[in-house]
Structure formats: structure tokens, C-alpha cells
Design an enzyme around this catalytic site. Structure first.
Site, PDB file in Angstrom:
ATOM      1  N   HIS A  44       0.823  -1.209   0.000  1.00  0.00           N
ATOM      2  CA  HIS A  44       0.000   0.000   0.000  1.00  0.00           C
ATOM      3  C   HIS A  44       0.860   1.263   0.000  1.00  0.00           C
ATOM      4  CE1 HIS A  44      -2.820  -3.111   1.208  1.00  0.00           C
ATOM      5  NE2 HIS A  44      -3.766  -2.316   0.773  1.00  0.00           N
ATOM      6  N   VAL A 171      -0.793  -0.341  17.720  1.00  0.00           N
ATOM      7  CA  VAL A 171      -1.605  -0.101  16.525  1.00  0.00           C
ATOM      8  C   VAL A 171      -1.878  -1.436  15.832  1.00  0.00           C
ATOM      9  CG1 VAL A 171      -1.790   1.099  14.318  1.00  0.00           C
ATOM     10  CG2 VAL A 171      -0.585   2.198  16.224  1.00  0.00           C
ATOM     11  N   ASP A 173      -3.694  -3.180  12.704  1.00  0.00           N
ATOM     12  CA  ASP A 173      -4.194  -2.892  11.359  1.00  0.00           C
ATOM     13  C   ASP A 173      -4.422  -4.232  10.685  1.00  0.00           C
ATOM     14  OD1 ASP A 173      -4.748  -2.087   8.807  1.00  0.00           O
ATOM     15  OD2 ASP A 173      -2.830  -1.105   8.428  1.00  0.00           O
ATOM     16  N   TRP A 225     -15.964 -18.190  10.079  1.00  0.00           N
ATOM     17  CA  TRP A 225     -17.300 -17.594  10.128  1.00  0.00           C
ATOM     18  C   TRP A 225     -17.339 -16.316  10.970  1.00  0.00           C
ATOM     19  CZ3 TRP A 225     -15.918 -22.423  11.822  1.00  0.00           C
ATOM     20  CH2 TRP A 225     -15.814 -22.604  13.220  1.00  0.00           C
ATOM     21  N   LYS A 226     -16.448 -16.202  11.948  1.00  0.00           N
ATOM     22  CA  LYS A 226     -16.423 -15.007  12.798  1.00  0.00           C
ATOM     23  C   LYS A 226     -15.930 -13.799  12.010  1.00  0.00           C
ATOM     24  CE  LYS A 226     -15.722 -17.687  17.027  1.00  0.00           C
ATOM     25  NZ  LYS A 226     -14.866 -17.932  18.213  1.00  0.00           N
ATOM     26  N   GLY A 303       1.993  -3.320  16.400  1.00  0.00           N
ATOM     27  CA  GLY A 303       2.716  -2.091  16.088  1.00  0.00           C
ATOM     28  C   GLY A 303       4.207  -2.155  16.376  1.00  0.00           C
TER      29      GLY A 303
END
Length: 331
Positions: A44, A171, A173, A225-226, A303
Site C-alpha cells: 500500500h 496499533v 491494522d 465464520w467469525k 505495532g
């Protein structure tokens, strides 16, 4: 091949200026892309940049557009991204969420009609640096089957949770798929297997082959499934809070754009920052005291590895895919 952060940012600014970005917008947009690569999230960062330029060329990303306030309910605001650059919209939305949290103690900024925010963790780090606890999420195109299905009907909808801490912010993500599409693309480019089975191939077999999963478009959700259920609820909340598109609406478009995002903030300074520091330090120490499966591998908090990668890449330069770097130089 490694390059400096400054060189990467400068080249990205050069390209963005060629596509009518103002100097200020170009600098911030390039900085956000370069910081993603600096932190090791190449999928990204630099790797995504040529696609970002393609989206500008196709008109999905409106370079000059700015987010506008649609509705205000005190600590909760609805904004329209007007299809502006996704990382700039998200950055400004988080800034607004921080401002509202400093005023009200907590806040929610819901953003509709925006573009891909690139690395969601960026905005968690942004909030933590401002001494805010944050919860942020976005919806996406339908790129994952719901649990028990074979057709893509849900998104991998990244979820970000951040807590400030002097010794290193926490953090998280995480995408709702076990591996994000960007991460699988990195493994495919390196011709390396995934560490764990990340999805199904075209024959319905679980596999570590990232290329086979990408071809079949069948990644598995975290927690099976969760994760599927969590993806559905995050998508619903993003659409309802922002009054924007849900996954079906985005899937009806010719590409992934006009998505919905949510930025929730709590002012940690108002909520007793020393207490938060004490609790997070105790929790980090407790977690890291667990006996590791592999003796030479330490337990990490969310993080921590980002901070280590950031420092290493600052010292040695950012590793880049030479083919993609050359693509950017040619833009």
C-alpha cells in the site's frame, strides 16, 4: 535495491505534480505513500502507486476534490469525500476526528464517496501521535466469499485500533481476510508460499499459493465464520454512519471507488493519560512474558514490528521492487 525515504518522496511528488496536484497536496500524498513503504507495508506504498495513477487517469480519483461536511450531530459528523484522493481524504477525516475528540472527549467522522485509503494503519498512528485512542474501518469491493459461500459478496474491510503509549504506540491494522490482497500480491511477486493457508484455489482446495488464491478470488476470512460476520457488520456500519455505499453498491461499479469509512476517536489526555500509560505498559510486559514457540522469536505487541522496520529502513534505506521503482521513474 534500497532507496532513501527522501528520494522516494521526491519522485512521488514529481509524478503527482505532473497530474495537477498542488505542491501542498503532492507533498502530503507522497509522504503518506512513502511512509507506508518505510514501515514495510509495500503493498500500500510504492507498489500501489502506479495503480493510484491509473485511477486518476480513468477519472475514479478526482485530484482537485476536497471532502465537504454534509451533516453534523455534535461529536458525530458526516462528510462527502467527493472522490478525492483516498489517503488525503482519510488523513483530513482523522484530523477532524481528533479535533472533535479534543472538544467533546470522543468523536465519529463518517466519510462517504471516497477512494482507497491505502494503509489503514496510517490513521491509527496519526491518532496515537495526537494522544487519541482510535477505531477506524473502511469497506471495499466484494472481494471475499461469505463463510459457506463461493461467490464474493463481502469485503476484506480493514479494521484499525490504536492506543497511544510513550514506549511505542499499540496499533492493530488488520484486514478481514487472513491475508490482504496486497500482501498476497507481494508473496506472488516473490514466488514465495504464504506462511499459512490463506484461501482456496480454483478447485476448492486450501492453499498457501498466493497466486492460486488471487486467481480464484477466494481468500478466507480471519476466524472463518467469525471474520465473515465481522466483515458484514463493519460494512453495514460504514454505510449507515456515513450514509454512503455498502459493499453491493461498490461492487456494481467498474472499479473500487466511492467507498465508505469511519474514524472514531477518544481523547486519551482527557481520559487520564498516565492511567492509560500504566495499563498499556503492564499489558505489554505481561503479553511479552509468554514463552515463545520458537526460542529465537520474541512475542510482539501490535505495532512493535512496524517500529522496528521503520527504524531499519531509515538507517539502511527502503527496500523496493526494482520493476515497480522503474515504473514510477518512467511516469
Amino acid at each position: 535495491m534500497r532507496i532513501t525515504f527522501e528520494e522516494m518522496q521526491a519522485q512521488l511528488v514529481r509524478v503527482l505534480r505532473n497530474y495537477s496536484f498542488s505542491e501542498q497536496k503532492a507533498q502530503l500524498c507522497a509522504k503518506l505513500f512513502a511512509e507506508n513503504s518505510l514501515d514495510g507495508v509495500h503493498s500500500h506504498g510504492l507498489n500501489r502507486f502506479p495503480t493510484f495513477i491509473q485511477y486518476i487517469q480513468k477519472g475514479y480519483v478526482k485530484v482537485e476534490a476536497e471532502a465537504t461536511l454534509e451533516e453534523s450531530f455534535g461529536a458525530w459528523e458526516r462528510w462527502n469525500g467527493n472522490l478525492g484522493p483516498g489517503n488525503l481524504n482519510a488523513y483530513s477525516s482523522m484530523n477532524r476526528a481528533i479535533e472533535l475528540a479534543k472538544t467533546h472527549g470522543m468523536s465519529c467522522v463518517a466519510l462517504s464517496n471516497t477512494n482507497h485509503w491505502m494503509r489503514g494503519g496510517t490513521y491509527g498512528w496519526q491518532a496515537a501521535e495526537a494522544n487519541c485512542i482510535s477505531i477506524n474501518f473502511t469497506n471495499t469491493i466484494p472481494n471475499m466469499p461469505p463463510w459457506g459461500g463461493t461467490d464474493n459478496r463481502i469485503g476484506n474491510n480493514p479494521l484499525v485500533i490504536a492506543v497511544p503509549r510513550k514506549g511505542g504506540h499499540l496499533v492493530l491494522d488488520t484486514a478481514m481476510s487472513l491475508y490482504s490482497y496486497g500482501k498476497m500480491d507481494v508473496y506472488k511477486r516473490k514466488n514465495q508460499p504464504l506462511p499459512f493457508e490463506g484461501g482456496f484455489d480454483s478447485n476448492g482446495n486450501l492453499t498457501k499459493d498466493a497466486g492460486a488464491i488471487l486467481e480464484a478470488k477466494r481468500p478466507i476470512p480471519i476466524g472463518y465464520w467469525k471474520g465473515s460476520g465481522l466483515s458484514i457488520m463493519l460494512d453495514m456500519l460504514a454505510a449507515l454512519l456515513s450514509k454512503g455505499n455498502a459493499v453491493k453498491n461498490i461492487g456494481d461499479l467498474e472499479a473500487e471507488y466511492a467507498s465508505s469509512q469511519v474514524f472514531i476517536c477518544f481523547d486519551a489526555e482527557r481520559a487520564d493519560l498516565p492511567f492509560i500509560e500504566q495499563v498499556t505498559n503492564e499489558l505489554v510486559s505481561y503479553i511479552k512474558s509468554s514463552a515463545p514457540v520458537e526460542p529465537d522469536e520474541a512475542i510482539s505487541y501490535p505495532g512493535e514490528r512496524t517500529l522496528l522496520t521503520r527504524q531499519e529502513n531509515r538507517n539502511k534505506g527502503i527496500p523496493v521492487d526494482e520493476e515497480i521503482w522503474n515504473q514510477v521513474l518512467a511516469l
